[in-house]
Design a protein around this motif. Sequence first.
Motif, short mmCIF file in Angstrom:
data_model
loop_
_atom_site.label_atom_id
_atom_site.label_comp_id
_atom_site.label_asym_id
_atom_site.label_seq_id
_atom_site.Cartn_x
_atom_site.Cartn_y
_atom_site.Cartn_z
N ARG A 281 30.47 45.07 34.89
CA ARG A 281 29.65 46.27 34.75
C ARG A 281 28.26 46.02 35.31
NH1 ARG A 281 29.90 48.41 28.69
NH2 ARG A 281 28.44 49.92 29.63
N SER A 282 27.69 47.07 35.91
CA SER A 282 26.33 46.95 36.44
C SER A 282 25.32 46.94 35.30
CB SER A 282 26.03 48.11 37.37
OG SER A 282 25.98 49.33 36.64
N SER B 255 24.69 50.44 34.08
CA SER B 255 25.74 50.93 33.19
C SER B 255 25.53 50.41 31.77
CB SER B 255 27.10 50.50 33.72
OG SER B 255 28.12 50.76 32.78
N LYS B 256 25.16 49.15 31.66
CA LYS B 256 24.93 48.56 30.33
C LYS B 256 23.72 49.19 29.65
CE LYS B 256 26.94 44.16 31.80
NZ LYS B 256 26.66 42.73 32.16
N SER C 210 24.64 52.65 28.45
CA SER C 210 25.49 52.64 27.26
C SER C 210 24.68 52.32 26.00
CB SER C 210 26.64 51.64 27.42
OG SER C 210 26.16 50.31 27.43
N THR D 180 28.80 49.35 21.50
CA THR D 180 28.95 49.28 22.95
C THR D 180 30.01 48.28 23.39
OG1 THR D 180 27.23 47.59 23.18
CG2 THR D 180 26.53 49.92 23.29
N ARG E 57 36.00 42.81 32.45
CA ARG E 57 35.49 44.14 32.74
C ARG E 57 34.02 44.24 32.35
NH1 ARG E 57 40.69 45.82 31.05
NH2 ARG E 57 39.97 46.09 28.90
N GLN E 58 33.65 43.62 31.21
CA GLN E 58 32.25 43.67 30.80
C GLN E 58 31.37 42.96 31.82
OE1 GLN E 58 31.02 45.42 28.62
NE2 GLN E 58 32.38 45.73 26.89
#
Length: 234
Positions: A10-11, A14-15, A18, A39, A6-7
Motif C-alpha cells: 500500500r502507498s 493510502s495508509k 485510511s 485499519t 498487501r499491507q
Amino acid sequence: MAGRSRQRGRSVASKLASILAEFDADRMQLRASDVCRRTGLPFSTVHRLLAELVDHALLEHLPDGTYSTGIKLWQIAAPQPEVSRLRHAALPYMAELHVALRACVRLNVLVGTEGLCVEELCGVHDARTRHRFGIRFALHTTAGGHVLLAFAGPEARRLESSAWHRQLDRIQRTGMAITRNATHISVSVPVFAVAGPPASLEVLATLPADPGRLIAPVRSVGEQMSNQPAAVRP
C-alpha cells in the motif's frame, strides 16, 4: 502472509487516508491501538504516521494519549466549494425556521449511498438522534434521507423494493417526506440548489408536535432556498 504483503504494497497516501477516515463525529478521539485495530496496519506504521500527522497539525495528540482531528484538517475541509456555497445560502433560512418552529433544522446531502448532515441548528432541548452534524446516516432512517433517495439517480434506487419505489415516487410528486417514531417527527423537502441530486432540508421536532404546523413553513423555506442563485454551482 499474503495479508502482510498487501499491507506492505500500500502507498503511504493510502495508509494516511485510511487513518484519517477513522475519525468522525462518532469517533472524535482514538488511541493508536484503536487505529491499528480498525485499519489493520501494523503498530509501528500507525505510530509513525500518527506522529507525522500531528507534526503537520492534521491530528492532535491529547494529554490523555488519544488523537483527535487537528485544526488544519478542518481548515482544509471547511472551504469545500459545493458544501460551503450551499451552507452559506441555506443558513439564514435555517435560522428563520429554527426560531419560528423551535425545532432542530438540518441540511443534508447525498454522499454515495448515504446521507451526510452538513449543517445543523439545534437548541439544548431539541430532539437528538444519531443523525446530526458531521454524521453519515442510512437514507432509510429519516425523512431527510427519504428525500435524498427519492431524487437520486436510478442507480441509487435500483435495489429498492417495489413498495419503496412507490413511496419514493410519492415523495417526488408531493415534494415532501414525513417520518415519525416514538419520540419525534421529521419533515423534509428537497432543495434544488445544486447540480445533480438535491440537498434535503429537514426539521426534527419532539412529539407531540403537530405536523400541520411544520409542513407549510418547511415547504416555503425549501422553495425559497431553491431559488437562491448563491447556492448554485458556477
